[in-house]
Structures are given as C-alpha cells and as structure tokens.
Design an enzyme around this catalytic site. Structure first.
Site, short mmCIF file in Angstrom:
data_model
loop_
_atom_site.label_atom_id
_atom_site.label_comp_id
_atom_site.label_asym_id
_atom_site.label_seq_id
_atom_site.Cartn_x
_atom_site.Cartn_y
_atom_site.Cartn_z
N HIS A 72 -2.40 6.98 5.23
CA HIS A 72 -3.00 5.89 4.47
C HIS A 72 -4.19 5.29 5.20
O HIS A 72 -4.08 4.87 6.36
CB HIS A 72 -1.96 4.81 4.20
CG HIS A 72 -2.52 3.51 3.71
ND1 HIS A 72 -3.35 3.45 2.60
CD2 HIS A 72 -2.40 2.24 4.17
CE1 HIS A 72 -3.71 2.18 2.40
NE2 HIS A 72 -3.15 1.44 3.34
N ASN B 189 -10.46 1.02 1.81
CA ASN B 189 -9.01 0.97 1.63
C ASN B 189 -8.73 0.72 0.15
O ASN B 189 -8.90 -0.40 -0.34
CB ASN B 189 -8.40 -0.14 2.50
CG ASN B 189 -6.89 -0.22 2.38
OD1 ASN B 189 -6.29 0.38 1.48
ND2 ASN B 189 -6.27 -0.96 3.27
N HIS C 283 12.60 1.08 5.04
CA HIS C 283 12.36 -0.34 4.80
C HIS C 283 12.86 -1.13 6.00
O HIS C 283 14.06 -1.16 6.28
CB HIS C 283 13.09 -0.79 3.53
CG HIS C 283 12.50 -2.02 2.90
ND1 HIS C 283 12.21 -3.15 3.61
CD2 HIS C 283 12.13 -2.28 1.61
CE1 HIS C 283 11.69 -4.06 2.80
NE2 HIS C 283 11.62 -3.56 1.60
N HIS D 262 -1.27 19.79 6.89
CA HIS D 262 -2.26 18.77 6.54
C HIS D 262 -1.60 17.40 6.56
O HIS D 262 -0.45 17.25 6.16
CB HIS D 262 -2.85 19.05 5.15
CG HIS D 262 -3.39 20.44 4.99
ND1 HIS D 262 -4.62 20.82 5.47
CD2 HIS D 262 -2.84 21.55 4.42
CE1 HIS D 262 -4.82 22.11 5.19
NE2 HIS D 262 -3.74 22.56 4.56
N CYS E 137 0.80 -1.22 0.00
CA CYS E 137 0.00 0.00 0.00
C CYS E 137 0.84 1.28 0.00
O CYS E 137 0.30 2.36 -0.25
CB CYS E 137 -0.93 0.01 1.21
SG CYS E 137 -2.13 -1.35 1.22
#
Length: 541
Positions: A421, A454, A331, A417, A252
């Site tokens: 996700h 989603n 990562h 702002h 995602c």
C-alpha cells in the site's frame, strides 16, 4: 526493586502468551494445509478402497493343475458357483457404489470454490484534475485562511519528502476558489470515480451488469445515503436478488477486506460474478486547521478508485487473469489503545475535521505486519523458511534473548511481485527494509505514490496495473498485496497468475500514457518549484 521484579514477571508472562499464540497460529496453518492435502488425495483413496472391496467379491482364480483339461473343468465349476451367488453379490456392489457416490459428493461439497479475478480497472482522472505539488500547497494556503505560516511551512516540508510527484489528481471541488466542500460536490467526485471504474471493468471483461450477483463497495470516510451499492444497483439496473455490502470506516486496508468478503460470498452463491469497488473521497476530507498530525493527510491523499470483477464460474478459469489463493486479515485493535488510536478522524480545537496520524504509526504497523506474516508464512513459504522463523521465535522467547534480532522470512522465495500500500515514503521504506525487498520489488508501490499519490484502499490495484503495463506478470507468478488501515489492521491477499498478462500499449490501462517514462528516481527531498501565474489563475473559479 520490587517494581522491577513485577515488571519482569509481567514481561515474561506476555512473552509466554505471545509464544503460545505464535505456535498456535503456525500449528493451525499446518493443520489447514494437511486438511487441504487430504481433500486433494481423497479421490485416490476412495478409488483404492473401492478396488479392494470389489476384489473381495470376485472369486479367486483356480489353482494350477497338472492338465489343461482339469483347469477347464475347475473354471466351469467356478462359473456355475458364481452365477448362483450373483443375486447375493449385486446388493453388495450397489451398496459400494452408493457409498462411493456419497463420498464423492461430500468431497465436492467440502472443497472451496475457486475465486478468479477476471478483470480490474483503476480510475484515471482527466487532465483538468491534475495539480503540481506547488499548485496544491498554494491552493491549500488560499483555501485555508486560518493556516499559520508554520502550518504552510510544515506542509511544504512534508510534500518535499512524501514521494508524491507533479501530476497527482484532486477533485474539482478543491481546485476552485472558494473551495466547495459540500455533500453535492462529494457525491459528484465519488460518482465520477466509481462509475468510471465500473464502466471500464465491465467493458474490459465483456460482462453485463445483470450477470453480477454480488456487489461490495468500500469507502472509509464518506458513506452516503442511499449507499454506494444502492447507487450502483440503480445506475446499472442490476437484478433484484443481487447481494450487496457497503463497507465504511475501515481505512486504507478495506480493499483487501472487501476482497475477502466477496470470496466468502462466492462460496455460497454459485456460478456468479462479484463486483468489488474501492475508493475514497477527498472533497470532504481536506484539512484546513493547524494541528500537525492532521496536516500530513493533505500532502498524501489524492483522488482515485478501482473496480475488480471476481468470478467463481469454472468457465472463467480459461480467461481470468488471476486466482485468489489466500487472504489473511490481522486486527490489532484489541492489542492496545496505542494500536487502536494511531489513525483517527476527529475535530481539532477549532472544530476543523481531519484524519490524525500518530507518531507511533510506523511502530504499530510493524507489529501488525509481524502478526500478519506469522499467519501467512506457513501458507506460502517453503518449509525451510518456516523452521528458521520458528527457531528464531523460540530462541527469543524461551531463552529470553530479547536482544536477538527477529528473523524475517525471505518471502521472495515464494512470491514474485509485491504490491505494498502506497501510504507514504516512510511506510514503503520500512517495508522494504523489513522484508529485505529490492528496488525492483518496490517499484510498483513507489511509482504509484509518485504518479497517483495515496489513493487509500485502491492503491493496490494501481500497483498491480503497473506490473501489467510493464509486462511483468508471467503465468504462474504469485502476487502479494499488503495493506494497512486504521483500527489497526494489516491485511494480505495472495494471487496466482493464470496466464501471462502484458498490457503494454493498452490505452485502457491507467499507466498507458506514462509507463515508457517510468520508473523515475524520486529523491529523499525534492524541493518545490514555484507555480506559474497562469497555472494559478487556472485553478481559481
């Protein structure tokens, strides 16, 4: 006792390594800032250097004398001397000018090209794709004949707590009976979403497809052959030298990865546009088994996609909406197998394919977020917040105060702002708590989850489009996009608004029909209403 002592030593060693990495990241970020400030001041330094060099070539004024006549004679003598040395001074001036030109060219070449977001478009499926929560659970029950009663009850409870509303979208392949989970219907879904978003963004920007020099498409779970990028090049008859990259399997957060890749490509391909498309395919990824970690995705994931047009053309600065300031990619796959395996696509014991979400997902996401903001913080936060954060890290690591609560910087001091996700209510609740955000800051993410579900990597663009439809974006505002993805990754992008963006009343905005009724209160638990018989019949083939 010996084992406890060894465990304590290993823990202390890990803390020392983590402290070193934290300080090193902060030092590197400060070094980057100093380098950037040096580059911005280089023209002034060069100008001063040139003035000093020229002043050494010009003769000094005559000394004061008792009479004006004596001063005039001195000036005449100095003029004769200067005319005699002009031939010698000319090469020196030429060399100084050449050096100045070389420095200016090196400075211009070293500066990164600005990357502008000219336009964005988020795809809104038609009314035929809408399904209430009750309709969706009933459709899954009819389609998955192997579902047990416990699996249906579990999916029902998930839907009641997921924060998803009554008007999200499914592809036609999943709204028919029997459902048609085939490559043909998957391609039909993806083409409808991708072409719809790209048509919209090109029309809104007034840019021809032939002017696009870079194309990046990300779709995690569905990667056809020929690729999505080849599909776009063929449909829009793009030029033969267009640079294309197709990303898959990156979860995602792949939307930010695609933006970061496009930014890097725009540094080496001058005066061009980059088209970035983020989507996910639902047709092939509905789960019809009974393994609970895989059933969660049925309650959350919905049909959607978005397209973004970027530019490095200076002329677009006047009409672009935003400028990209920073991208930070984290990562954590190398940190532990726990991080690597918390989101995986696999088969269950009965051979049903699905996406498995580990119970440790929230803990892994929290670790990835902390690592990401450690890198991002020095780039955007005021110095006072950076010092507080570093002091808290040193207190915990050096003084072994593991019970001390980690200090989370106040990002509201630097950013206006927040587009988090919309992975699920749990993700949003945790981010709101961790970053001490208000309901107003979280509203775009919560309303995106409520209205569109989603939509994977494209959810960030629905959230930004929500801010635009609400008229929230003012010139100079900064927007932080945060996304999480399998692997495990946490990626961020920071944008600066170049102008006030108010799309209230714009019919092409995906929120146009709903924005006046939003926001709405979404309770922690929202029981499902039974679907009407007419609606059920309407969903069957």
């Amino acid at each position: 006792m010996a084992s406890q002592h060894q465990h304590h030593l290993r823990s202390a060693a890990m803390d020392s390594r983590e402290l070193f990495r934290t300080v090193r990241r902060a030092a590197l970020n400060h070094a980057r800032q100093l380098h950037h400030r040096l580059l911005t001041r280089l023209p002034h330094l060069l100008a001063v250097t040139l003035l000093v060099a020229v002043s050494q070539l010009v003769p000094p004024p005559p000394t004061s004398s008792s009479s004006p006549l004596a001063a005039a004679r001195a000036l005449c003598r100095e003029a004769w001397r200067s005319s005699a040395t002009t031939a010698l001074a000319a090469p020196s001036c030429a060399a100084a000018a050449a050096a100045l030109l070389a420095c200016f060219l090196a400075y211009a070449a070293s500066r990164p090209r600005p990357v502008y977001l000219v336009e964005l478009a988020a795809y809104k499926p038609g009314a035929a794709h809408r399904a209430t929560r009750a309709q969706s659970i009933r459709q899954f029950a009819r389609a998955g004949r192997s579902f047990t009663a416990d699996s249906i009850a579990f999916q029902t409870r998930m839907l009641e707590r997921a924060g998803v509303g009554e008007a999200t979208h499914f592809p036609a392949s999943l709204l028919t009976l029997p459902i048609d989970m085939s490559l043909r219907t998957a391609r039909e879904e993806s083409e409808a979403v991708v072409f719809g978003a790209v048509d919209d963004v090109l029309a809104r920007a007034g840019v021809r497809a032939a002017d696009v020099g870079v194309v990046v498409v990300n779709s995690s779970l569905y990667s056809p052959t020929p690729s999505f990028t080849a599909l776009l090049v063929n449909r829009y008859r793009m030029r033969h030298d267009v640079v294309t990259h197709n990303l898959s399997g990156m979860g995602c957060s792949a939307g930010i990865i695609a933006i970061d890749l496009a930014k890097r490509l725009l540094q080496v391909h001058p005066d061009t546009y980059a088209l970035v498309v983020s989507t996910e395919n639902i047709t092939l990824n509905a789960y019809l088994g009974n393994h609970r970690p895989m059933l969660v995705s049925n309650a959350l994931f919905r049909m959607g996609g978005a397209a973004v047009l970027l530019s490095n053309r200076r002329a677009d600065a006047r009409r672009a909406k935003y400028q990209l300031l920073h991208t930070v990619r984290t990562h954590r796959g190398g940190a532990s197998d726990r991080s690597y395996g918390c989101v995986t696509q696999e088969e269950d014991a009965e051979g049903h394919v699905g996406v498995s979400l580990s119970k440790e997902l929230m803990s892994v996401a929290g670790d990835a977020l902390r690592t990401n903001i450690t890198t991002l913080g020095p780039l955007v936060l005021p110095l006072s917040e950076q010092l507080r954060f570093l002091a808290a890290v040193l207190r915990r690591r050096l003084l072994l105060r593991h019970d001390a609560k980690p200090y989370v910087p106040d990002f509201k001091l630097a950013l206006d702002h927040f587009c988090v996700h919309a992975g699920g209510r749990g993700v949003l609740d945790e981010l709101e708590r961790s970053l001490a955000l208000s309901d107003w800051h979280m509203e775009p993410s919560r309303m995106t989850l409520y209205r569109f579900g989603n939509t994977s990597s494209s959810s960030l663009w629905y959230e930004l489009a929500y801010c635009e439809a609400k008229g929230r974006i003012k010139k100079g505002d900064r927007v932080w996009q945060i996304a999480f993805g399998s692997g495990f990754k946490c990626n961020s992008a920071v944008w600066k608004a170049l102008r006030t963006v108010d799309e209230a009343g714009d019919d092409t905005n995906p929120w146009a029909a709903d924005i006046d009724q939003l926001p709405v209160h979404v309770p922690k638990v929202a029981p499902l209403d039974p679907p009407e018989d007419d609606d059920d019949d309407q969903q069957t083939a």
